[in-house]
Write a protein that holds these residues in place. Sequence first.
Motif, PDB file in Angstrom:
ATOM      1  N   ALA A 140       0.874  -1.173   0.000  1.00 32.17           N
ATOM      2  CA  ALA A 140       0.000   0.000   0.000  1.00 32.17           C
ATOM      3  C   ALA A 140       0.910   1.221   0.000  1.00 32.17           C
ATOM      4  O   ALA A 140       1.473   1.575   1.043  1.00 32.17           O
ATOM      5  CB  ALA A 140      -0.916  -0.006   1.215  1.00 32.17           C
ATOM      6  N   VAL A 141       1.082   1.836  -1.183  1.00 30.86           N
ATOM      7  CA  VAL A 141       2.096   2.874  -1.353  1.00 30.86           C
ATOM      8  C   VAL A 141       1.558   4.019  -2.211  1.00 30.86           C
ATOM      9  O   VAL A 141       1.214   3.801  -3.378  1.00 30.86           O
ATOM     10  CB  VAL A 141       3.369   2.305  -2.027  1.00 30.86           C
ATOM     11  N   PRO A 142       1.484   5.232  -1.675  1.00 25.58           N
ATOM     12  CA  PRO A 142       1.196   6.389  -2.544  1.00 25.58           C
ATOM     13  C   PRO A 142       2.384   6.620  -3.484  1.00 25.58           C
ATOM     14  O   PRO A 142       3.538   6.627  -3.046  1.00 25.58           O
ATOM     15  CB  PRO A 142       1.039   7.543  -1.555  1.00 25.58           C
ATOM     16  N   MET A 143       2.089   6.801  -4.777  1.00 24.64           N
ATOM     17  CA  MET A 143       3.119   7.015  -5.794  1.00 24.64           C
ATOM     18  C   MET A 143       2.692   8.199  -6.645  1.00 24.64           C
ATOM     19  O   MET A 143       1.619   8.170  -7.270  1.00 24.64           O
ATOM     20  CB  MET A 143       3.310   5.759  -6.659  1.00 24.64           C
ATOM     21  N   VAL A 144       3.531   9.244  -6.694  1.00 24.49           N
ATOM     22  CA  VAL A 144       3.131  10.501  -7.325  1.00 24.49           C
ATOM     23  C   VAL A 144       4.243  11.022  -8.231  1.00 24.49           C
ATOM     24  O   VAL A 144       5.372  11.198  -7.774  1.00 24.49           O
ATOM     25  CB  VAL A 144       2.802  11.563  -6.247  1.00 24.49           C
ATOM     26  N   PRO A 145       3.945  11.281  -9.514  1.00 22.28           N
ATOM     27  CA  PRO A 145       4.942  11.941 -10.373  1.00 22.28           C
ATOM     28  C   PRO A 145       5.193  13.364  -9.892  1.00 22.28           C
ATOM     29  O   PRO A 145       4.266  14.070  -9.491  1.00 22.28           O
ATOM     30  CB  PRO A 145       4.277  11.934 -11.760  1.00 22.28           C
ATOM     31  N   VAL A 146       6.454  13.769  -9.928  1.00 22.03           N
ATOM     32  CA  VAL A 146       6.839  15.108  -9.480  1.00 22.03           C
ATOM     33  C   VAL A 146       7.816  15.712 -10.482  1.00 22.03           C
ATOM     34  O   VAL A 146       8.465  15.005 -11.251  1.00 22.03           O
ATOM     35  CB  VAL A 146       7.493  15.070  -8.080  1.00 22.03           C
TER      36      VAL A 146
END
Length: 274
Positions: free
Chosen positions: A106-112
């Motif tokens: 369970a991992v938030p993954m966000v392009p930055v």
Amino acid sequence: MTTQDRGLAALGLDGVPALQPLTYPGLPVTAPSLLTGAELLPLLVRGGGLGEWSADGSAHGPSLDEVLTGLGQTPLAGRHPVLAVGSNASPGQVAHKLTRRGIPAAVPMVPVRVRGIGIGCSAHIGRAGYVAAAPYGDPAARTSLVVSWLDAAQLAAVDATELPNYRRLPLPAGAGAYEVVLPSGEPLGGAQLYVSARGVLADPVTGLPRPGGGDQAALLGALLDASPRLRDLLGPDPAAWVRQAAADPELRARGTRIFADEGWVLPWTELPTP
């Protein structure tokens, strides 16, 4: 979109470079998402910080922190933001690294958007047989990377897949040399990333870092073409390279030594502090 539609397989994001080395670095997430095992839920930017972003893609949906808590997982405040320059941006690879160790993925993954980080090639051959990406300081670089927010157990598990060839370091702060910006436009502080303990490969013509994170077969083919010793050891082609290297730690070590013998290694094992 239904929950079933959000499965990694349905999205084409279930590839695992550790199992298919020539697919390295795999496909990254391209929009803010919450990885939940074999699914990828959309995150919608809204006010209040990342923990308050909607975790079902609708303006009034449950927040990311609410969903994480409902899954029995650590909310955002207890997690560590880690930049990925290679396969750790791929949800299939991240899920594989965690679930094979019995840890919930369970991992938030966000392009930055990132300033100051170039992407090169680590000067070693990894366990799966590929030559992985590695960051280096480049004031002119402007890149899109992915940040994953890992809890303590997840962070230890990912560390175990990176050591001893990489070291996890905080992104140097000060003077604006390195900047990480979320899709909301907010700056992200406190990010960490894995830096190669082996240095990065240099382009034999320019002497500058060889670009990494692209087509693995093309990279290995170019290295084979440039070194008769590598061809003798791991050739004749990229498929033979990864097959042999993944099966034999001594071959990986010998190939890594050839990188140095060929004069290709830049000993860049830190990020310059502003």
